[in-house]
Design a protein around this motif. Structure first.
Motif, short mmCIF file in Angstrom:
data_model
loop_
_atom_site.label_atom_id
_atom_site.label_comp_id
_atom_site.label_asym_id
_atom_site.label_seq_id
_atom_site.Cartn_x
_atom_site.Cartn_y
_atom_site.Cartn_z
N UNK A 1 0.58 -1.14 -0.35
CA UNK A 1 -0.50 0.17 -0.11
C UNK A 1 0.91 1.58 0.07
N UNK A 2 2.15 0.80 -0.25
CA UNK A 2 3.11 2.30 -0.65
C UNK A 2 3.98 2.19 -0.45
N UNK A 3 4.55 2.89 -1.36
CA UNK A 3 6.32 2.71 -2.07
C UNK A 3 6.90 3.80 -2.17
N UNK A 4 8.26 3.56 -2.73
CA UNK A 4 9.32 5.10 -2.84
C UNK A 4 9.38 5.20 -4.85
N UNK A 5 9.14 4.14 -5.28
CA UNK A 5 9.35 4.16 -6.94
C UNK A 5 8.07 5.17 -7.97
N UNK A 6 8.74 5.72 -8.46
CA UNK A 6 7.55 7.45 -8.41
C UNK A 6 7.31 5.94 -10.51
N UNK A 7 7.62 5.79 -10.47
CA UNK A 7 7.69 4.86 -12.10
C UNK A 7 7.60 3.09 -12.29
N UNK A 8 7.09 2.98 -11.00
CA UNK A 8 6.91 1.45 -10.38
C UNK A 8 6.37 0.06 -11.36
N UNK B 1 6.71 7.60 -21.36
CA UNK B 1 5.88 8.83 -22.37
C UNK B 1 4.91 9.28 -21.01
N UNK B 2 4.62 8.87 -20.35
CA UNK B 2 3.98 9.37 -19.07
C UNK B 2 5.29 9.90 -17.91
N UNK B 3 4.23 10.26 -16.80
CA UNK B 3 4.65 11.74 -16.57
C UNK B 3 4.53 10.50 -14.75
N UNK B 4 5.75 10.74 -14.68
CA UNK B 4 5.96 9.50 -13.29
C UNK B 4 4.94 10.32 -12.30
N UNK B 5 4.90 9.18 -10.95
CA UNK B 5 4.54 9.76 -10.10
C UNK B 5 4.74 10.73 -9.54
#
Length: 346
Positions: free
Chosen positions: A144-151, A191-195
């Motif tokens: 339910x939580x993570x560090x990655x902005x591009x998982x 091509x997508x914006x990172x989280x």
């Protein structure tokens, strides 16, 4: 009406059985989020509860693991830093002190009881693993939580699907991508914006069929805020600079750091990296299986428990064999929940 009542009681008993097995597992240390292990220090054997991460102690070199009751003895004017496996914190000592004193390295006093596969009693509704097999089930991101902005996004295949549509959404944020039916893993699209750090996102996979659609349950995950990310990265950097044996670092130190913030995604990825490197450590596979159970992925857990079981047999590691068996029992409870109540169960 009687059948519905019976099914409800059956589900309660199913949750109770899992909870009982989980209690045994926790007692044996199977699912410890802090990675304690039996180790030898000189003539002693103990369950290590931390590690010195820098120089400055009179007797303990950087990288030394700590036993319960060990004392930190800083050289005059120096600060000794040590990672606590019990809470994942990096503690600084400027004066001589017992490492695992109650105000330093100790279990969290109030740890939130999250709804996870290893804590089904904390859930409002627990589904049998055999329910809804005809809809996609998300595998990753985990937890339910993570560090990655591009998982990485992955899911289990669905029969008769002709394609899959992956959707990631949040407030004023949305993208979707449709992939072929043979694809069940999607690297985050370039091509997508990172989280954005600190935001919460919904991950959904839709199986597109010939005349219908089948949607997964949304997976809701928060990306930790920048301040928390930086603190986690600081602790990880300290461990990486010690150049520890990679399996040891992943199982105990990195695992303790990540799980202190319930970062299942990063904990699993660190362990999976060691699997990909060819690890033959039964403890690594068993801990990885524990985390998959926590992420509600019993099939992945079973696969890793089986590997751990074989490796433990080869090395005659009886302690690991006992812990693996407890995990296998829990997977069995997942895969064969009660559906009817026998007269003796009423």
């Amino acid at each position: 009406m009687a059948d519905r009542g019976t099914d409800k009681v059956g589900k309660i008993i199913y949750i109770f059985r899992i909870s009982m097995i989980v209690s045994i597992i926790l007692f044996l240390g199977l699912s410890s989020a802090w990675g304690r292990r039996l180790k030898s220090i000189g003539s002693r054997e103990c369950k290590a509860n931390g590690r010195v991460v820098n120089g400055g102690d009179r007797f303990l070199a950087a990288g030394s693991q700590l036993c319960p009751g060990d004392r930190i003895n800083p050289v005059n004017g120096r600060t000794v830093s040590a990672l606590c496996y019990l809470n994942g914190k990096l503690l600084d000592f400027k004066q001589s002190k017992i490492f695992d004193a109650s105000d330093e390295c100790s279990l969290p006093q109030k740890k939130a009881k999250l709804c996870t596969g290893l804590n089904p009693s904390g859930c409002n509704n627990t589904k049998s693993p055999h329910e809804d097999q005809d809809i996609p089930t998300l595998i990753s991101p985990y937890g339910s939580s993570m560090l990655s902005s591009r998982p990485k996004i992955s899911w289990y295949a669905v029969s008769n699907a002709i394609s899959y549509t992956v959707i990631v959404s949040s407030y004023e944020f949305y993208w979707e991508k449709t992939v072929d039916k043979t694809v069940t893993t999607l690297p985050y699209p370039k091509e997508q914006k990172e989280l954005k750090l600190g935001n919460t996102y919904n991950f959904t996979v839709i199986a597109n069929k010939d005349k219908s659609l089948a949607s997964s349950e949304p997976l809701v995950i928060i990306v930790l805020p920048e301040k928390e990310q930086n603190e986690i990265k600081r602790r990880v950097q300290h461990i990486n600079e010690l150049n520890l044996p990679p399996d040891e670092a992943a199982i105990f130190d990195l695992h303790a750091i990540y799980m202190s913030r319930n970062l299942l995604n990063e904990a699993i990825e660190a362990l999976e990296a060691r699997v990909a490197a060819g690890s033959q450590n039964p403890t690594l596979y068993r801990v990885l299986a524990d985390r998959y159970l926590e992420a509600w992925l019993p099939n992945e857990a079973l696969r890793n428990y089986n590997v751990a079981n074989e490796l433990a047999k080869r090395s005659r590691n009886l302690d690991e064999l006992a812990k693996v068996q407890q995990g296998l029992n829990l997977v069995e409870s997942y895969n064969h929940p009660p559906t009817r109540i026998n007269p003796a169960q009423k």
